[in-house]
Design a protein around this motif. Structure first.
Motif, PDB file in Angstrom:
ATOM      1  N   UNK A  51       0.775  -1.229   0.000  1.00 17.21           N
ATOM      2  CA  UNK A  51       0.000   0.000   0.000  1.00 17.21           C
ATOM      3  C   UNK A  51       0.808   1.281   0.000  1.00 17.21           C
ATOM      4  N   UNK A  52       2.081   1.233  -0.404  1.00 14.98           N
ATOM      5  CA  UNK A  52       2.885   2.455  -0.491  1.00 14.98           C
ATOM      6  C   UNK A  52       3.135   2.772  -1.959  1.00 14.98           C
ATOM      7  N   UNK A  53       3.517   4.004  -2.225  1.00 13.49           N
ATOM      8  CA  UNK A  53       3.719   4.436  -3.600  1.00 13.49           C
ATOM      9  C   UNK A  53       5.164   4.214  -4.031  1.00 13.49           C
ATOM     10  N   UNK A  54       5.329   3.675  -5.233  1.00 14.47           N
ATOM     11  CA  UNK A  54       6.640   3.516  -5.855  1.00 14.47           C
ATOM     12  C   UNK A  54       6.630   4.263  -7.179  1.00 14.47           C
ATOM     13  N   UNK A  55       7.741   4.883  -7.520  1.00  8.06           N
ATOM     14  CA  UNK A  55       7.781   5.636  -8.774  1.00  8.06           C
ATOM     15  C   UNK A  55       9.158   5.538  -9.407  1.00  8.06           C
ATOM     16  N   UNK A  56       9.209   5.853 -10.688  1.00  9.26           N
ATOM     17  CA  UNK A  56      10.472   6.041 -11.398  1.00  9.26           C
ATOM     18  C   UNK A  56      10.773   7.533 -11.393  1.00  9.26           C
ATOM     19  N   UNK A  57      11.857   7.909 -10.737  1.00  9.98           N
ATOM     20  CA  UNK A  57      12.264   9.307 -10.628  1.00  9.98           C
ATOM     21  C   UNK A  57      13.107   9.640 -11.859  1.00  9.98           C
ATOM     22  N   UNK A  58      12.418  10.037 -12.931  1.00  7.18           N
ATOM     23  CA  UNK A  58      13.076  10.175 -14.223  1.00  7.18           C
ATOM     24  C   UNK A  58      14.054  11.347 -14.272  1.00  7.18           C
ATOM     25  N   UNK A  59      13.770  12.415 -13.529  1.00  4.59           N
ATOM     26  CA  UNK A  59      14.684  13.554 -13.519  1.00  4.59           C
ATOM     27  C   UNK A  59      15.645  13.524 -12.337  1.00  4.59           C
ATOM     28  N   UNK A  60      15.568  12.475 -11.526  1.00  6.04           N
ATOM     29  CA  UNK A  60      16.489  12.212 -10.413  1.00  6.04           C
ATOM     30  C   UNK A  60      16.588  13.399  -9.440  1.00  6.04           C
ATOM     31  N   UNK A  61      15.399  13.945  -9.108  1.00  6.61           N
ATOM     32  CA  UNK A  61      15.349  15.024  -8.118  1.00  6.61           C
ATOM     33  C   UNK A  61      14.889  14.524  -6.749  1.00  6.61           C
TER      34      UNK A  61
END
Length: 217
Positions: A51-61
């Motif tokens: 139930x947690x959010x995962x993402x691809x940090x495309x701009x690496x900020x």
């Protein structure tokens, strides 16, 4: 075991003092400049977490922006991400974030907000996002700030993997993916994180010098 863990903050000290995925890439049909990037992995903290959010940090900020691919982890902590990219092998970080519940064991977090947990990973970690991948990511970012060459960065990553495998008694090839399965994982990770934080504080105070240190008091 303590002697093994002490080696980790020593690496951090050298970084501060130095001057100097699982994914598949497929061409997207009729557009030769569009590649489909797919990442599947597991988010773990004390254990795999649902139930947690995962993402691809495309701009690496180190933030999950609105226009970046994001997914919610399932009951076993797993997630899948998919997006299109103009390049076959794009650079990105993987992040997971959630509000910190009361009573959660304090491990590492990228976030400066004490009410939230943010952990991350390099794209090379086969989709694994956990406290150990976070410590490795932060070490690499510090090395980049210090101007490490590509060869120096790779040597650092190789050294960290060997140290981590020794500390947690896991095969080096699997230590980032299976860290939460290690014996005594939680107490070791708590000590590991605390030693790194304390070492960075001491090293920062020493590099600041007496006049700067007086201001911070």
């Amino acid at each position: 075991m303590l002697k093994k863990i002490i080696g980790v903050p020593l690496v951090t000290t050298l970084l501060i003092g130095c001057g100097g995925s699982g994914s598949s890439d497929d061409n997207d049909g009729g557009n030769p400049g569009n590649f489909t990037i797919q990442v599947a992995g597991t988010v773990a903290y004390e254990a795999p977490i649902a139930g947690v959010q995962a993402c691809a940090d495309l701009n690496r900020n180190l933030r999950c922006d609105d226009d970046e691919p994001e997914a919610t982890t399932t009951a076993d902590g797993s997630y899948q991400l998919s997006w299109t990219s103009p390049t076959l092998n794009p650079d990105y970080y993987l992040l997971a974030y959630w509000p910190k519940p009361n009573g959660l064991v304090s491990l590492t977090s990228i976030s400066q907000n004490p009410d939230h947990i943010v952990i991350g990973a390099r794209k090379e970690q086969q989709g694994a996002i956990n406290p150990l991948t976070t410590l490795e990511l932060e070490a690499l970012r510090l090395a980049l700030l210090q101007g490490f060459t590509s060869a120096q960065q790779q040597q650092l990553l190789d050294d960290l993997r060997a140290i981590y495998a020794d500390i947690y008694q896991l095969p080096a090839a699997e230590v980032f993916q299976k860290i939460y399965q290690a014996d005594d994982y939680l107490p070791l990770m708590q000590l590991h994180t605390r030693l790194i934080v304390d070492t960075m504080i001491v090293a920062g105070a020493q590099s600041a010098g007496p006049s700067d240190a007086a201001v911070t008091r």
